[in-house]
Design a protein around this motif. Structure first.
Motif, PDB file in Angstrom:
ATOM      1  N   HIS A  15      51.001  28.940  38.959  1.00  0.00           N
ATOM      2  CA  HIS A  15      50.109  28.020  39.676  1.00  0.00           C
ATOM      3  C   HIS A  15      49.687  28.615  41.016  1.00  0.00           C
ATOM      4  CE1 HIS A  15      50.744  24.464  37.026  1.00  0.00           C
ATOM      5  NE2 HIS A  15      51.954  24.979  36.851  1.00  0.00           N
ATOM      6  N   ILE A  16      50.637  29.223  41.707  1.00  0.00           N
ATOM      7  CA  ILE A  16      50.356  29.776  43.036  1.00  0.00           C
ATOM      8  C   ILE A  16      49.343  30.917  42.940  1.00  0.00           C
ATOM      9  CG2 ILE A  16      51.379  31.046  44.964  1.00  0.00           C
ATOM     10  CD1 ILE A  16      53.992  29.400  44.326  1.00  0.00           C
ATOM     11  N   ILE A  17      49.554  31.817  41.985  1.00  0.00           N
ATOM     12  CA  ILE A  17      48.637  32.947  41.831  1.00  0.00           C
ATOM     13  C   ILE A  17      47.267  32.477  41.351  1.00  0.00           C
ATOM     14  CG2 ILE A  17      48.194  35.011  40.423  1.00  0.00           C
ATOM     15  CD1 ILE A  17      51.127  35.742  40.782  1.00  0.00           C
ATOM     16  N   GLU A  18      47.242  31.490  40.489  1.00  0.00           N
ATOM     17  CA  GLU A  18      45.960  30.932  40.047  1.00  0.00           C
ATOM     18  C   GLU A  18      45.192  30.354  41.242  1.00  0.00           C
ATOM     19  OE1 GLU A  18      42.840  29.580  37.592  1.00  0.00           O
ATOM     20  OE2 GLU A  18      44.497  30.946  37.108  1.00  0.00           O
ATOM     21  N   TYR A  19      45.885  29.621  42.085  1.00  0.00           N
ATOM     22  CA  TYR A  19      45.249  28.956  43.236  1.00  0.00           C
ATOM     23  C   TYR A  19      44.759  29.977  44.265  1.00  0.00           C
ATOM     24  CZ  TYR A  19      44.811  25.569  47.102  1.00  0.00           C
ATOM     25  OH  TYR A  19      44.341  24.796  48.139  1.00  0.00           O
ATOM     26  N   LEU A  20      45.628  30.929  44.605  1.00  0.00           N
ATOM     27  CA  LEU A  20      45.313  31.854  45.699  1.00  0.00           C
ATOM     28  C   LEU A  20      44.498  33.066  45.262  1.00  0.00           C
ATOM     29  CD1 LEU A  20      48.716  31.889  47.626  1.00  0.00           C
ATOM     30  CD2 LEU A  20      46.635  30.653  48.245  1.00  0.00           C
ATOM     31  N   ARG A  25      41.194  29.820  46.477  1.00  0.00           N
ATOM     32  CA  ARG A  25      41.025  28.523  47.134  1.00  0.00           C
ATOM     33  C   ARG A  25      41.407  28.549  48.602  1.00  0.00           C
ATOM     34  NH1 ARG A  25      42.041  24.427  43.282  1.00  0.00           N
ATOM     35  NH2 ARG A  25      41.966  22.901  44.984  1.00  0.00           N
ATOM     36  N   ALA A  26      42.027  29.627  49.066  1.00  0.00           N
ATOM     37  CA  ALA A  26      42.444  29.709  50.470  1.00  0.00           C
ATOM     38  C   ALA A  26      41.813  30.909  51.167  1.00  0.00           C
ATOM     39  CB  ALA A  26      43.960  29.765  50.571  1.00  0.00           C
ATOM     40  N   ARG A  30      46.111  35.565  50.036  1.00  0.00           N
ATOM     41  CA  ARG A  30      46.407  35.825  48.623  1.00  0.00           C
ATOM     42  C   ARG A  30      47.790  36.436  48.485  1.00  0.00           C
ATOM     43  NH1 ARG A  30      45.113  41.079  46.897  1.00  0.00           N
ATOM     44  NH2 ARG A  30      44.467  40.274  44.881  1.00  0.00           N
ATOM     45  N   VAL A  31      48.315  36.374  47.269  1.00  0.00           N
ATOM     46  CA  VAL A  31      49.568  37.053  46.948  1.00  0.00           C
ATOM     47  C   VAL A  31      49.261  38.531  46.751  1.00  0.00           C
ATOM     48  CG1 VAL A  31      51.484  37.239  45.316  1.00  0.00           C
ATOM     49  CG2 VAL A  31      50.500  34.984  45.841  1.00  0.00           C
ATOM     50  N   VAL A  32      49.942  39.383  47.499  1.00  0.00           N
ATOM     51  CA  VAL A  32      49.683  40.825  47.400  1.00  0.00           C
ATOM     52  C   VAL A  32      50.823  41.574  46.742  1.00  0.00           C
ATOM     53  CG1 VAL A  32      48.151  40.825  49.406  1.00  0.00           C
ATOM     54  CG2 VAL A  32      50.603  41.307  49.719  1.00  0.00           C
ATOM     55  N   ALA A  33      52.027  40.955  46.698  1.00  0.00           N
ATOM     56  CA  ALA A  33      53.174  41.684  46.159  1.00  0.00           C
ATOM     57  C   ALA A  33      54.227  40.701  45.669  1.00  0.00           C
ATOM     58  CB  ALA A  33      53.774  42.597  47.230  1.00  0.00           C
ATOM     59  N   ALA A  34      55.065  41.187  44.757  1.00  0.00           N
ATOM     60  CA  ALA A  34      56.170  40.399  44.233  1.00  0.00           C
ATOM     61  C   ALA A  34      57.370  41.312  44.035  1.00  0.00           C
ATOM     62  CB  ALA A  34      55.788  39.733  42.910  1.00  0.00           C
ATOM     63  N   SER A  35      58.557  40.736  44.163  1.00  0.00           N
ATOM     64  CA  SER A  35      59.773  41.515  43.931  1.00  0.00           C
ATOM     65  C   SER A  35      60.235  41.333  42.495  1.00  0.00           C
ATOM     66  CB  SER A  35      60.871  41.086  44.907  1.00  0.00           C
ATOM     67  OG  SER A  35      61.318  39.773  44.614  1.00  0.00           O
ATOM     68  N   GLY A  36      61.154  42.182  42.086  1.00  0.00           N
ATOM     69  CA  GLY A  36      61.674  42.121  40.725  1.00  0.00           C
ATOM     70  C   GLY A  36      61.288  43.297  39.867  1.00  0.00           C
ATOM     71  N   GLY A  37      60.498  44.228  40.448  1.00  0.00           N
ATOM     72  CA  GLY A  37      60.146  45.444  39.730  1.00  0.00           C
ATOM     73  C   GLY A  37      59.117  45.225  38.633  1.00  0.00           C
ATOM     74  N   PRO A  38      58.826  46.267  37.879  1.00  0.00           N
ATOM     75  CA  PRO A  38      57.760  46.209  36.865  1.00  0.00           C
ATOM     76  C   PRO A  38      58.223  45.623  35.534  1.00  0.00           C
ATOM     77  CG  PRO A  38      58.644  48.423  36.971  1.00  0.00           C
ATOM     78  CD  PRO A  38      59.370  47.635  38.043  1.00  0.00           C
ATOM     79  N   LYS A  44      52.398  41.090  33.930  1.00  0.00           N
ATOM     80  CA  LYS A  44      51.399  40.087  33.569  1.00  0.00           C
ATOM     81  C   LYS A  44      50.863  39.388  34.812  1.00  0.00           C
ATOM     82  CE  LYS A  44      53.040  39.038  28.878  1.00  0.00           C
ATOM     83  NZ  LYS A  44      53.636  38.005  27.991  1.00  0.00           N
ATOM     84  N   LEU A  45      51.779  39.080  35.747  1.00  0.00           N
ATOM     85  CA  LEU A  45      51.349  38.442  36.993  1.00  0.00           C
ATOM     86  C   LEU A  45      50.468  39.390  37.801  1.00  0.00           C
ATOM     87  CD1 LEU A  45      54.700  36.723  38.064  1.00  0.00           C
ATOM     88  CD2 LEU A  45      52.634  35.574  37.221  1.00  0.00           C
ATOM     89  N   ARG A  46      50.833  40.676  37.807  1.00  0.00           N
ATOM     90  CA  ARG A  46      50.027  41.641  38.546  1.00  0.00           C
ATOM     91  C   ARG A  46      48.619  41.725  37.966  1.00  0.00           C
ATOM     92  NH1 ARG A  46      51.883  47.589  40.372  1.00  0.00           N
ATOM     93  NH2 ARG A  46      52.634  47.822  38.222  1.00  0.00           N
ATOM     94  N   ALA A  47      48.514  41.722  36.652  1.00  0.00           N
ATOM     95  CA  ALA A  47      47.200  41.808  36.021  1.00  0.00           C
ATOM     96  C   ALA A  47      46.375  40.544  36.291  1.00  0.00           C
ATOM     97  CB  ALA A  47      47.359  42.020  34.523  1.00  0.00           C
ATOM     98  N   THR A  48      47.024  39.388  36.187  1.00  0.00           N
ATOM     99  CA  THR A  48      46.307  38.123  36.403  1.00  0.00           C
ATOM    100  C   THR A  48      45.798  37.997  37.836  1.00  0.00           C
ATOM    101  OG1 THR A  48      47.628  36.985  34.719  1.00  0.00           O
ATOM    102  CG2 THR A  48      46.523  35.607  36.362  1.00  0.00           C
ATOM    103  N   GLY A  49      46.684  38.319  38.795  1.00  0.00           N
ATOM    104  CA  GLY A  49      46.339  38.112  40.193  1.00  0.00           C
ATOM    105  C   GLY A  49      45.871  39.336  40.936  1.00  0.00           C
TER     106      GLY A  49
END
Length: 281
Positions: A15-20, A25-26, A30-38, A44-49
């Motif tokens: 939801h957060i990546i869809e919104y930002l 919408r803001a 935007r979300v530029v990075a996430a932890s947890g490795g590849p 999938k989140l990287r491709a979507t956002g």
């Protein structure tokens, strides 16, 4: 504003990546990075956002982001993941629950205060339109006498037991009943854990019902006033994550938390005795 996400297994991240990132919408936030490795999930989140990078550990986000959203499903991880960013003065949004003990919640809040870092945390149910409407109705009923909330919760959840879903009904109840929490009395009737306390002179009853194979109870709230009562189901719409996210974004901009820090700790004060009672049963 560049945002980093910790704990991407949570569906709220979608939801957060869809919104930002997708709907933008803001603005430039935007979300530029996430932890947890590849991982497969993160790719999938990287491709979507169109995220710029995936890092291995949470603290690898330091220096890459201006604010963080912590969405680990297990609240027991939140202290470890939040404090390094608060120590750097970054705005932090900890998705529910803030922690899985009052002690951890107080440590997180202490770090925010010490480093003047904006912090917020809440159940998504706290912000849904039905909860707002119930609070508005309650204000017209005279002096509040009782607050009763109901929701699903599994004491044996792998994500922190009763804390994982119990936080929803508790957070709503304590929004509707501000004040000092008295002794919390806990009993179990059939498949329901019932916790009762006097909160600022109001009787608060929280009913946490174990989900079954055929489904789970909806979230529900009721307020009894001196000359009336209000009750309604608290429905999660498709955009249920957005109100809490918008509150965080405003906080990040103004550096003014939407919820008082003492109020951030109150749900843990209520839930800890429930956990102890379940442990002793």
């Amino acid at each position: 504003m560049r945002i980093g996400i910790i704990g991407t297994e949570n569906s709220h991240v979608d939801h957060i990546i869809e919104y930002l990132n997708v709907q933008r919408r803001a603005g430039e936030t935007r979300v530029v990075a996430a932890s947890g490795g590849p991982s497969e999930r993160n790719e999938k989140l990287r491709a979507t956002g169109q995220l710029e990078r995936l890092v291995d550990g949470p603290t690898d986000l330091l220096g890459l982001v201006d604010a963080v959203i912590i969405t680990d499903r297990h609240g027991g991880l939140h202290r470890e993941h939040a404090v390094p960013f608060l120590a750097e003065g970054l705005p932090v949004f900890v998705d529910k629950p803030l922690a899985c003990t009052e002690a951890d919640a107080r440590a997180i809040v202490a770090a925010a205060r010490e480093h003047d870092a904006p912090l917020t945390s809440s159940s998504a149910v706290r912000w849904v339109p039905d909860t707002d409407a119930l609070a508005e109705q309650a204000a017209s009923l005279g002096a509040p006498q009782a607050v009763i909330t109901t929701g699903p919760a599994d004491p044996d959840s792998q994500y922190g037991g009763i804390y994982f879903y119990g936080i929803h009904a508790v957070d709503v109840a304590l929004r509707l009943a501000p004040g000092v929490i008295g002794d919390v009395r806990v009993e179990q009737v059939a498949d329901t854990v019932i916790a009762t306390a006097d909160v600022g002179g109001v009787r608060v009853v929280v009913q946490l019902v174990l989900p079954g194979p055929d489904g789970q109870v909806p979230f529900h709230g009721m307020v009894v006033g001196r000359h009336g009562l209000a009750a309604r189901e608290l429905t999660l719409g498709t955009s249920y994550v957005e109100p809490g996210l918008r509150a965080f974004l405003e906080m990040a901009e103004t550096r003014r938390p939407p919820i008082d820090y003492d109020d951030l700790v109150r749900p843990m004060q209520f839930l800890d005795p429930i956990v102890e009672a379940i442990r002793q049963r």
